[in-house]
Design a protein around this motif. Structure first.
Motif, PDB file in Angstrom:
ATOM      1  N   LEU A  35      61.543  47.054  11.723  1.00  0.00           N
ATOM      2  CA  LEU A  35      60.665  46.975  12.930  1.00  0.00           C
ATOM      3  C   LEU A  35      61.826  46.569  14.337  1.00  0.00           C
ATOM      4  CD1 LEU A  35      57.023  45.205  12.284  1.00  0.00           C
ATOM      5  CD2 LEU A  35      57.946  47.674  12.158  1.00  0.00           C
ATOM      6  N   GLU A  36      61.472  47.261  15.289  1.00  0.00           N
ATOM      7  CA  GLU A  36      62.487  47.050  16.456  1.00  0.00           C
ATOM      8  C   GLU A  36      61.812  46.087  17.383  1.00  0.00           C
ATOM      9  OE1 GLU A  36      65.708  47.805  16.665  1.00  0.00           O
ATOM     10  OE2 GLU A  36      65.714  49.131  14.689  1.00  0.00           O
ATOM     11  N   GLY A  37      62.548  45.205  18.038  1.00  0.00           N
ATOM     12  CA  GLY A  37      62.110  44.365  19.205  1.00  0.00           C
ATOM     13  C   GLY A  37      61.476  43.228  18.881  1.00  0.00           C
ATOM     14  N   ILE A  38      61.642  42.660  17.620  1.00  0.00           N
ATOM     15  CA  ILE A  38      60.895  41.425  17.601  1.00  0.00           C
ATOM     16  C   ILE A  38      62.042  40.366  17.275  1.00  0.00           C
ATOM     17  CG2 ILE A  38      58.654  42.432  16.948  1.00  0.00           C
ATOM     18  CD1 ILE A  38      59.702  41.546  13.876  1.00  0.00           C
ATOM     19  N   ASN A  43      43.317  47.152  14.308  1.00  0.00           N
ATOM     20  CA  ASN A  43      42.747  48.458  14.064  1.00  0.00           C
ATOM     21  C   ASN A  43      43.310  49.422  15.055  1.00  0.00           C
ATOM     22  OD1 ASN A  43      41.505  48.025  11.752  1.00  0.00           O
ATOM     23  ND2 ASN A  43      39.495  47.766  12.706  1.00  0.00           N
ATOM     24  N   ASP A  44      43.827  49.018  16.419  1.00  0.00           N
ATOM     25  CA  ASP A  44      44.183  49.734  17.571  1.00  0.00           C
ATOM     26  C   ASP A  44      45.739  50.174  17.306  1.00  0.00           C
ATOM     27  OD1 ASP A  44      45.904  47.359  17.707  1.00  0.00           O
ATOM     28  OD2 ASP A  44      44.871  46.750  19.710  1.00  0.00           O
ATOM     29  N   GLY A  45      46.241  49.691  16.120  1.00  0.00           N
ATOM     30  CA  GLY A  45      47.519  50.209  15.782  1.00  0.00           C
ATOM     31  C   GLY A  45      48.763  49.765  16.845  1.00  0.00           C
ATOM     32  N   PHE A  64      53.090  34.737  15.622  1.00  0.00           N
ATOM     33  CA  PHE A  64      53.431  35.362  16.955  1.00  0.00           C
ATOM     34  C   PHE A  64      52.650  36.485  17.327  1.00  0.00           C
ATOM     35  CE2 PHE A  64      57.387  32.682  16.002  1.00  0.00           C
ATOM     36  CZ  PHE A  64      57.641  32.512  17.330  1.00  0.00           C
ATOM     37  N   MET A  65      52.713  37.280  18.245  1.00  0.00           N
ATOM     38  CA  MET A  65      51.798  38.194  18.569  1.00  0.00           C
ATOM     39  C   MET A  65      52.852  39.343  19.607  1.00  0.00           C
ATOM     40  SD  MET A  65      50.008  40.157  21.035  1.00  0.00           S
ATOM     41  CE  MET A  65      49.483  39.222  22.359  1.00  0.00           C
ATOM     42  N   THR A  66      52.687  40.311  19.096  1.00  0.00           N
ATOM     43  CA  THR A  66      53.472  41.399  20.017  1.00  0.00           C
ATOM     44  C   THR A  66      52.637  42.802  20.159  1.00  0.00           C
ATOM     45  OG1 THR A  66      55.561  42.601  20.235  1.00  0.00           O
ATOM     46  CG2 THR A  66      54.696  42.355  18.182  1.00  0.00           C
ATOM     47  N   ARG A  67      53.203  43.835  20.816  1.00  0.00           N
ATOM     48  CA  ARG A  67      52.417  45.013  20.879  1.00  0.00           C
ATOM     49  C   ARG A  67      53.459  46.169  20.817  1.00  0.00           C
ATOM     50  NH1 ARG A  67      47.281  44.135  22.792  1.00  0.00           N
ATOM     51  NH2 ARG A  67      46.760  42.248  23.747  1.00  0.00           N
ATOM     52  N   TYR A  68      53.145  46.940  20.170  1.00  0.00           N
ATOM     53  CA  TYR A  68      53.859  48.302  20.125  1.00  0.00           C
ATOM     54  C   TYR A  68      53.772  49.136  21.314  1.00  0.00           C
ATOM     55  CZ  TYR A  68      55.834  52.353  18.151  1.00  0.00           C
ATOM     56  OH  TYR A  68      56.595  53.721  17.759  1.00  0.00           O
ATOM     57  N   ASP A  69      55.162  49.407  21.726  1.00  0.00           N
ATOM     58  CA  ASP A  69      55.211  50.316  22.845  1.00  0.00           C
ATOM     59  C   ASP A  69      55.650  51.928  22.178  1.00  0.00           C
ATOM     60  OD1 ASP A  69      55.599  51.535  25.208  1.00  0.00           O
ATOM     61  OD2 ASP A  69      57.474  50.186  25.923  1.00  0.00           O
ATOM     62  N   SER A  70      54.759  52.675  22.156  1.00  0.00           N
ATOM     63  CA  SER A  70      54.855  54.074  21.644  1.00  0.00           C
ATOM     64  C   SER A  70      55.795  54.865  22.456  1.00  0.00           C
ATOM     65  CB  SER A  70      53.390  54.777  21.884  1.00  0.00           C
ATOM     66  OG  SER A  70      53.031  54.877  22.962  1.00  0.00           O
ATOM     67  N   ARG A  71      56.254  54.546  23.900  1.00  0.00           N
ATOM     68  CA  ARG A  71      57.005  55.167  24.600  1.00  0.00           C
ATOM     69  C   ARG A  71      58.771  54.863  24.046  1.00  0.00           C
ATOM     70  NH1 ARG A  71      55.252  53.250  30.375  1.00  0.00           N
ATOM     71  NH2 ARG A  71      54.956  51.398  29.217  1.00  0.00           N
ATOM     72  N   SER A  72      58.906  53.614  23.978  1.00  0.00           N
ATOM     73  CA  SER A  72      60.198  53.198  23.353  1.00  0.00           C
ATOM     74  C   SER A  72      60.392  53.219  21.897  1.00  0.00           C
ATOM     75  CB  SER A  72      60.472  51.935  23.977  1.00  0.00           C
ATOM     76  OG  SER A  72      59.676  50.818  23.252  1.00  0.00           O
ATOM     77  N   GLY A  73      59.101  53.332  21.204  1.00  0.00           N
ATOM     78  CA  GLY A  73      59.180  53.398  19.928  1.00  0.00           C
ATOM     79  C   GLY A  73      59.568  51.893  19.323  1.00  0.00           C
ATOM     80  N   SER A  74      59.523  50.861  19.986  1.00  0.00           N
ATOM     81  CA  SER A  74      59.522  49.364  19.434  1.00  0.00           C
ATOM     82  C   SER A  74      58.662  48.689  19.908  1.00  0.00           C
ATOM     83  CB  SER A  74      61.236  49.155  19.771  1.00  0.00           C
ATOM     84  OG  SER A  74      61.075  48.990  21.303  1.00  0.00           O
ATOM     85  N   PHE A  75      58.693  47.335  19.446  1.00  0.00           N
ATOM     86  CA  PHE A  75      57.847  46.200  19.802  1.00  0.00           C
ATOM     87  C   PHE A  75      58.197  45.574  21.033  1.00  0.00           C
ATOM     88  CE2 PHE A  75      56.470  47.306  15.563  1.00  0.00           C
ATOM     89  CZ  PHE A  75      55.000  47.224  15.679  1.00  0.00           C
ATOM     90  N   LEU A  76      57.200  44.889  21.939  1.00  0.00           N
ATOM     91  CA  LEU A  76      57.602  44.027  22.934  1.00  0.00           C
ATOM     92  C   LEU A  76      58.090  42.857  22.637  1.00  0.00           C
ATOM     93  CD1 LEU A  76      54.572  44.754  25.269  1.00  0.00           C
ATOM     94  CD2 LEU A  76      56.975  46.146  25.136  1.00  0.00           C
ATOM     95  N   LYS A  77      58.677  41.954  23.392  1.00  0.00           N
ATOM     96  CA  LYS A  77      58.918  40.584  23.008  1.00  0.00           C
ATOM     97  C   LYS A  77      57.903  39.890  22.486  1.00  0.00           C
ATOM     98  CE  LYS A  77      61.928  36.643  24.328  1.00  0.00           C
ATOM     99  NZ  LYS A  77      60.876  35.497  23.928  1.00  0.00           N
TER     100      LYS A  77
END
Length: 377
Positions: A133-136, A150-152, A171-184
């Motif tokens: 996983l990228e970004g974490i 479920n929102d993916g 921790f909690m993060t969200r997936y950014d489909s535009r960059s293909g990685s997770f937010l901090k």
């Protein structure tokens, strides 16, 4: 000796006598005690406590750390939690979350000397090569215990590093489909996190039931599973209504009963749990419903019968998974001869687990459909 010299000598002697007396009478005072500075609390902990989230903790279960997944009952709509080794049929350490569709997994496995998070997709009948996983990784050295909503997009996990206040924090993060990685990733705070280790965070969205796992105040090898009611918005305790001591108690989870309020929301949550997969009769003790399925508030006779079968299949699946975990632990430490003896039983149990899981999913869907059908008639 003339008179003048005698007078001067006498005066010198007389003047020296008081000074000597003063020296003899000088009082030696004790040195002041060293000032001991009180250890200062990490400001992050202080701030986190002040922002403790207000939740209702329905119940708690103390269980063994290496078996706690068996006590987290998720609906099929929320996917499935298991060990990485049981999914990939190897001795790999780690925890895995399989999504509802059964075509994507998030899991931890060793990467060097520490656990890190990976994902893989099912392409046809085969799984893709795991991708990290990228970004974490910013502020987090080790990561495990993944769970995707479920929102993916909304992703929870437990991590260690400079961003945690104890060992593992959630921790909690969200997936950014535009960059293909997770937010901090963001530390989700108290009461979910503490200065101890805080692990799995999972939400059964279909039933509005949440779970998080911690080893705070637990003996070695034990953890406590807290069952709570998740909320869409974060609400903190009002400092004008609650004292600092009360907020500290909520943050530390001193008493889960203090979170119940008038008990109405807790009772509704208990009813949801009873109607789907278990019954909680006494705080701190989860009990299988067994033959008590007739108490479930289904209107359809067919749904009640299917639910009875569902409970039996789920119980069988739990037994098989528990036995598999025991064998895998032994297999990892066994010699070559002992491994040969265990291999056939492990393979057989894995086949049984796959069939039982499919039956549980089928019966769960059939039960709900039968109840819906009866209400339309």
């Amino acid at each position: 000796m003339n008179l003048r010299k005698i007078t001067i000598l006498t005066m010198a002697v007389l003047l020296s006598m008081p000074m000597a007396a003063q020296k003899r009478k000088r009082i030696t005072r004790p040195k002041p005690a060293p000032v001991v500075e009180e250890p200062q609390e990490d400001p992050r902990i202080t701030n986190m406590r002040e922002m403790t989230q207000q939740i209702i903790i329905i119940d708690s279960i103390v269980t063994s750390k290496d078996q706690f997944l068996a006590s987290i009952r998720m609906s099929t709509e929320s996917g499935k939690l298991m060990t990485t080794g049981s999914f990939y049929r190897n001795n790999q350490n780690g925890i895995l979350h399989l999504n509802e569709m059964g075509n994507k997994v998030y899991f931890s496995q060793p990467d060097g000397h520490q656990l890190q998070l990976f994902t893989a997709d099912k392409l046809g009948n085969e799984w893709s090569r795991p991708q990290r996983l990228e970004g974490i990784s910013e502020g987090i050295d080790e990561a495990s215990y993944p769970f995707m909503l479920n929102d993916g997009v909304t992703f929870y996990f437990a991590g260690k590093g400079e961003e945690s206040i104890g060992g593992y924090d959630i921790f909690m993060t969200r997936y950014d489909s535009r960059s293909g990685s997770f937010l901090k990733p963001e530390n989700i705070g108290m009461p979910f996190n503490s200065e101890a280790n805080d692990y799995m965070y999972a939400i059964d969205e279909a039933n509005r039931i949440g779970y998080f796992v911690s080893d705070r105040r637990q003996p070695e090898g034990k953890v406590c599973i807290y069952i709570f009611i998740p909320s869409e918005t974060r609400k903190t305790y009002n400092a004008a209504k609650f004292t600092e001591e009360q907020i500290r108690s909520f943050a530390d989870i001193t008493s889960i009963a203090d979170t119940w309020g008038n008990g109405a929301e807790r009772k509704a949550a208990l009813d949801r749990i009873k109607s789907r997969y278990s019954a909680i009769d006494v705080p701190g003790q989860m009990v299988s419903t067994g033959d008590e399925a007739s108490a479930v508030e289904y209107h359809s006779i067919e749904a009640k019968s299917l639910y009875q079968s569902l409970l039996k299949e789920q119980n069988s699946l739990d037994i098989v998974n528990s036995r598999l975990e025991q064998l895998r632990q032994k297999y990892h430490m066994a010699n070559a001869n002992e491994r040969r003896q265990m291999k056939s039983e492990i393979l057989k149990l894995e086949e049984d687990a796959i069939k039982l899981y499919a039956n549980v999913k089928r019966l769960d869907k059939a039960t709900r459909n039968a109840e819906i059908k009866s209400k339309k008639q």
